[in-house]
Every structure is written in C-alpha cells, then in structure tokens.
Design a protein around this motif. Structure first.
Motif, mmCIF file in Angstrom:
data_model
loop_
_atom_site.group_PDB
_atom_site.id
_atom_site.type_symbol
_atom_site.label_atom_id
_atom_site.label_comp_id
_atom_site.label_asym_id
_atom_site.label_seq_id
_atom_site.Cartn_x
_atom_site.Cartn_y
_atom_site.Cartn_z
ATOM 1 N N ASN A 157 0.848 -1.186 0.000
ATOM 2 C CA ASN A 157 0.000 0.000 0.000
ATOM 3 C C ASN A 157 0.889 1.244 0.000
ATOM 4 O OD1 ASN A 157 -2.032 1.824 0.205
ATOM 5 N ND2 ASN A 157 -3.045 0.841 1.945
ATOM 6 N N VAL A 158 1.299 1.638 -1.214
ATOM 7 C CA VAL A 158 2.226 2.761 -1.365
ATOM 8 C C VAL A 158 1.537 4.081 -1.041
ATOM 9 C CG1 VAL A 158 3.732 3.956 -2.993
ATOM 10 C CG2 VAL A 158 3.533 1.476 -3.084
ATOM 11 N N GLU A 159 0.268 4.204 -1.378
ATOM 12 C CA GLU A 159 -0.459 5.455 -1.123
ATOM 13 C C GLU A 159 -0.491 5.768 0.368
ATOM 14 O OE1 GLU A 159 -1.894 3.044 -3.118
ATOM 15 O OE2 GLU A 159 -1.405 4.050 -5.017
ATOM 16 N N GLN A 160 -0.744 4.752 1.169
ATOM 17 C CA GLN A 160 -0.792 4.952 2.620
ATOM 18 C C GLN A 160 0.591 5.339 3.151
ATOM 19 O OE1 GLN A 160 -1.974 1.505 4.810
ATOM 20 N NE2 GLN A 160 -2.441 2.649 6.662
ATOM 21 N N ALA A 161 1.636 4.709 2.614
ATOM 22 C CA ALA A 161 2.997 5.033 3.037
ATOM 23 C C ALA A 161 3.354 6.467 2.637
ATOM 24 C CB ALA A 161 3.985 4.052 2.416
ATOM 25 N N LEU A 162 2.928 6.891 1.457
ATOM 26 C CA LEU A 162 3.177 8.266 1.012
ATOM 27 C C LEU A 162 2.491 9.269 1.926
ATOM 28 C CD1 LEU A 162 3.106 8.577 -2.867
ATOM 29 C CD2 LEU A 162 4.672 9.648 -1.284
ATOM 30 N N ARG A 163 1.250 8.986 2.300
ATOM 31 C CA ARG A 163 0.521 9.865 3.214
ATOM 32 C C ARG A 163 1.255 9.982 4.544
ATOM 33 N NH1 ARG A 163 -4.335 7.521 1.462
ATOM 34 N NH2 ARG A 163 -4.429 6.257 3.335
ATOM 35 N N ALA A 164 1.751 8.838 5.037
ATOM 36 C CA ALA A 164 2.479 8.850 6.310
ATOM 37 C C ALA A 164 3.765 9.660 6.180
ATOM 38 C CB ALA A 164 2.792 7.425 6.740
ATOM 39 N N LEU A 165 4.466 9.513 5.052
ATOM 40 C CA LEU A 165 5.697 10.267 4.830
ATOM 41 C C LEU A 165 5.414 11.759 4.772
ATOM 42 C CD1 LEU A 165 8.720 10.364 4.161
ATOM 43 C CD2 LEU A 165 8.077 10.181 1.757
ATOM 44 N N LYS A 166 4.372 12.143 4.043
ATOM 45 C CA LYS A 166 4.024 13.558 3.934
ATOM 46 C C LYS A 166 3.666 14.135 5.301
ATOM 47 C CE LYS A 166 2.436 13.736 -0.832
ATOM 48 N NZ LYS A 166 1.277 13.933 -1.716
ATOM 49 N N LYS A 167 2.962 13.356 6.107
ATOM 50 C CA LYS A 167 2.592 13.821 7.447
ATOM 51 C C LYS A 167 3.830 14.028 8.309
ATOM 52 C CE LYS A 167 -1.232 12.362 9.396
ATOM 53 N NZ LYS A 167 -2.213 11.511 10.088
ATOM 54 N N LYS A 168 4.793 13.088 8.218
ATOM 55 C CA LYS A 168 6.030 13.227 8.985
ATOM 56 C C LYS A 168 6.824 14.444 8.533
ATOM 57 C CE LYS A 168 7.058 8.548 10.513
ATOM 58 N NZ LYS A 168 8.085 7.499 10.546
ATOM 59 N N LEU A 169 6.923 14.639 7.212
ATOM 60 C CA LEU A 169 7.656 15.785 6.678
ATOM 61 C C LEU A 169 6.996 17.092 7.096
ATOM 62 C CD1 LEU A 169 8.519 14.520 3.087
ATOM 63 C CD2 LEU A 169 10.086 14.823 4.996
ATOM 64 N N GLN A 170 5.676 17.109 7.085
ATOM 65 C CA GLN A 170 4.932 18.299 7.497
ATOM 66 C C GLN A 170 5.212 18.613 8.967
ATOM 67 O OE1 GLN A 170 2.897 20.177 5.504
ATOM 68 N NE2 GLN A 170 2.566 21.590 7.168
ATOM 69 N N ARG A 171 5.195 17.582 9.792
ATOM 70 C CA ARG A 171 5.438 17.756 11.221
ATOM 71 C C ARG A 171 6.850 18.270 11.492
ATOM 72 N NH1 ARG A 171 4.109 12.567 13.277
ATOM 73 N NH2 ARG A 171 2.013 12.802 12.509
ATOM 74 N N GLU A 172 7.807 17.815 10.694
ATOM 75 C CA GLU A 172 9.198 18.242 10.858
ATOM 76 C C GLU A 172 9.438 19.642 10.317
ATOM 77 O OE1 GLU A 172 11.936 16.641 12.244
ATOM 78 O OE2 GLU A 172 10.462 15.228 13.021
ATOM 79 N N GLY A 173 8.533 20.154 9.504
ATOM 80 C CA GLY A 173 8.681 21.500 8.956
ATOM 81 C C GLY A 173 9.515 21.557 7.693
ATOM 82 N N VAL A 174 9.669 20.431 7.001
ATOM 83 C CA VAL A 174 10.506 20.379 5.796
ATOM 84 C C VAL A 174 9.881 21.197 4.670
ATOM 85 C CG1 VAL A 174 11.461 18.842 4.029
ATOM 86 C CG2 VAL A 174 11.498 18.167 6.435
ATOM 87 N N PHE A 175 8.578 21.070 4.480
ATOM 88 C CA PHE A 175 7.904 21.793 3.392
ATOM 89 C C PHE A 175 7.989 23.302 3.614
ATOM 90 C CE2 PHE A 175 5.327 17.760 3.173
ATOM 91 C CZ PHE A 175 5.924 17.310 2.009
ATOM 92 N N ARG A 176 7.801 23.714 4.840
ATOM 93 C CA ARG A 176 7.860 25.141 5.178
ATOM 94 C C ARG A 176 9.259 25.693 4.923
ATOM 95 N NH1 ARG A 176 8.365 28.743 9.309
ATOM 96 N NH2 ARG A 176 6.680 30.252 9.436
ATOM 97 N N GLU A 177 10.260 24.909 5.322
ATOM 98 C CA GLU A 177 11.648 25.322 5.122
ATOM 99 C C GLU A 177 11.982 25.421 3.634
ATOM 100 O OE1 GLU A 177 16.023 23.574 6.239
ATOM 101 O OE2 GLU A 177 14.349 23.145 7.587
#
Length: 68
Positions: free
Chosen positions: A9-29
């Motif tokens: 289930n790659v879609e679910q893994a992608l969602r989890a990755l995006k959530k982790k990146l969002q929490r870490e502030g990578v997208f904002r940076e």
C-alpha cells in the motif's frame, strides 16, 4: 526518516511520509528557501512567529486551567 510500506500500500505510506515531513517542517523550510530573505525581514518574521507561539501557549495553558 523511514516509512514502512505494508501490504504493498504505497499510497498509505506516502501519506504517512508527507505527514512526517509536514510535522518536521521540511515543506515550510523549502518554501522559505525558494527566494532570498533579507536579514531584517527574517528577524522580523522570526520575532512574529515567537510572539505567535507564546500567545498560543498561554492560550492553551489558560484553557487547561479553566480560565477561558
């Protein structure tokens, strides 16, 4: 950073990755580094963020104590 893929289930893994990146502030940076920011503007932005964080913390603390 690691995300495990379960049951192919790659879609679910992608969602989890995006959530982790969002929490870490990578997208904002990444967004902030797209263009140059003058040091004075950066200082003002960081100061405003600190004020916002402090107010939010005070609001949550007051709510927890039942003052609101």
């Amino acid at each position: 950073m690691q995300v495990s893929v379960r049951d192919n289930n790659v879609e679910q893994a992608l969602r989890a990755l995006k959530k982790k990146l969002q929490r870490e502030g990578v997208f904002r940076e990444m967004k902030l580094k797209q263009h140059f920011e003058k040091p004075s503007v950066k200082r003002a932005r960081e100061q405003a963020e600190a004020v916002r964080r402090a107010r939010k913390l005070a609001r949550k603390k007051a709510q927890r104590e039942g003052n609101l």
